[in-house]
Design a protein around this motif. Structure first.
Motif, PDB file in Angstrom:
ATOM      1  N   VAL A  11       0.859  -1.184   0.000  1.00 32.32           N
ATOM      2  CA  VAL A  11       0.000   0.000   0.000  1.00 32.32           C
ATOM      3  C   VAL A  11       0.894   1.233   0.000  1.00 32.32           C
ATOM      4  O   VAL A  11       1.884   1.300   0.733  1.00 32.32           O
ATOM      5  CB  VAL A  11      -0.903  -0.006   1.257  1.00 32.32           C
ATOM      6  CG1 VAL A  11      -1.673   1.299   1.380  1.00 32.32           C
ATOM      7  CG2 VAL A  11      -1.857  -1.165   1.232  1.00 32.32           C
ATOM      8  N   GLU A  15      -2.417   6.080  -0.762  1.00 30.61           N
ATOM      9  CA  GLU A  15      -3.604   5.233  -0.597  1.00 30.61           C
ATOM     10  C   GLU A  15      -4.009   5.152   0.870  1.00 30.61           C
ATOM     11  O   GLU A  15      -5.190   5.231   1.207  1.00 30.61           O
ATOM     12  CB  GLU A  15      -3.324   3.818  -1.134  1.00 30.61           C
ATOM     13  CG  GLU A  15      -3.170   3.750  -2.627  1.00 30.61           C
ATOM     14  CD  GLU A  15      -2.651   2.411  -3.110  1.00 30.61           C
ATOM     15  OE1 GLU A  15      -3.066   2.003  -4.213  1.00 30.61           O
ATOM     16  OE2 GLU A  15      -1.853   1.760  -2.402  1.00 30.61           O
ATOM     17  N   ARG A  16      -3.015   5.020   1.735  1.00 32.92           N
ATOM     18  CA  ARG A  16      -3.292   4.956   3.177  1.00 32.92           C
ATOM     19  C   ARG A  16      -3.896   6.276   3.656  1.00 32.92           C
ATOM     20  O   ARG A  16      -4.880   6.294   4.395  1.00 32.92           O
ATOM     21  CB  ARG A  16      -2.003   4.637   3.925  1.00 32.92           C
ATOM     22  CG  ARG A  16      -2.197   4.319   5.392  1.00 32.92           C
ATOM     23  CD  ARG A  16      -0.895   4.063   6.127  1.00 32.92           C
ATOM     24  NE  ARG A  16       0.089   3.296   5.398  1.00 32.92           N
ATOM     25  CZ  ARG A  16       0.118   1.970   5.299  1.00 32.92           C
ATOM     26  NH1 ARG A  16      -0.805   1.257   5.889  1.00 32.92           N
ATOM     27  NH2 ARG A  16       1.064   1.364   4.616  1.00 32.92           N
ATOM     28  N   GLY A  50      -3.451  -4.022  -0.497  1.00 34.85           N
ATOM     29  CA  GLY A  50      -4.713  -3.398  -0.886  1.00 34.85           C
ATOM     30  C   GLY A  50      -5.919  -4.086  -0.284  1.00 34.85           C
ATOM     31  O   GLY A  50      -6.890  -3.444   0.097  1.00 34.85           O
ATOM     32  N   LEU A  53      -6.281  -2.987   3.298  1.00 34.61           N
ATOM     33  CA  LEU A  53      -6.794  -1.616   3.346  1.00 34.61           C
ATOM     34  C   LEU A  53      -8.281  -1.583   2.990  1.00 34.61           C
ATOM     35  O   LEU A  53      -9.057  -0.870   3.627  1.00 34.61           O
ATOM     36  CB  LEU A  53      -5.998  -0.725   2.403  1.00 34.61           C
ATOM     37  CG  LEU A  53      -6.201   0.778   2.543  1.00 34.61           C
ATOM     38  CD1 LEU A  53      -5.838   1.242   3.943  1.00 34.61           C
ATOM     39  CD2 LEU A  53      -5.364   1.513   1.522  1.00 34.61           C
TER      40      LEU A  53
END
Length: 182
Positions: A11, A15-16, A50, A53
């Motif tokens: 990730v 994105e985080r 991903g 997440l």
């Protein structure tokens, strides 16, 4: 013998950060309790793939998805300004018309925005946020080079904001890009 699953890429920080922002928004909108938000934030911050997440965002209304849109003007004018949600991928077409995109007050949820131009003899003017990074590497033109003056160093702009990638072809059209003044 079963083949091993393909390893997922790690990730990214962008994105985080987007996931954390969406969880905070969901809490502010009343979709999550304080305890649930804390647990999901911990899950998002610890996520390495991903899928991990995505599990933190599961069942959160309005979780960001990859979006795209096409806009354009055949022979008239098209203007998009004020507060509007910018999709991840935006295709701009203008045969003879004029297109004006003002991203200075727009809601930009993605760390990277791709704008694909298809200009005939039309023109486009794009105003990007002060802190945006503009990438013109994928752009080709037959007539005139795009008019773009990068943000001045030290003006608090051009490094921390979203990356705006502009690609495609300007044909005989004209492209002007500038950073917002405020």
């Amino acid at each position: 013998m079963n083949p091993l699953p393909e390893p997922q890429p790690p990730v990214t920080e962008a994105e985080r950060d987007a996931a954390v922002r969406r969880l905070r928004e969901a809490y502010a909108e009343g979709h999550l309790s304080h305890e649930e938000m804390d647990a999901r934030l911990d899950q998002a911050l610890a996520a390495r793939t991903g899928d991990e997440l995505a599990a933190a965002l599961e069942s959160v209304p309005g979780a960001p998805v990859e979006t795209s849109a096409t806009i354009g003007a055949v022979s008239g004018r098209f203007t998009r300004r004020g507060v509007w949600r910018v999709p991840r991928h935006l295709k701009v077409q203008s045969a003879l018309g004029r297109v004006r995109l003002d991203l200075s007050q727009a809601i930009i949820e993605h760390p990277e925005i791709d704008i694909e131009l298809a200009l005939g003899t039309g023109s486009a003017k794009i105003v990007v946020p002060r802190d945006a990074v503009v990438d013109l590497d994928g752009l080709s033109g037959a007539w005139k080079a795009p008019k773009y003056k990068p943000a001045r160093p030290g003006s608090g702009s051009g490094t921390d904001g979203p990356t705006i990638r502009i690609s495609g072809a300007t044909g005989m059209g004209r492209l002007k890009i500038r950073h917002a003044r405020r």
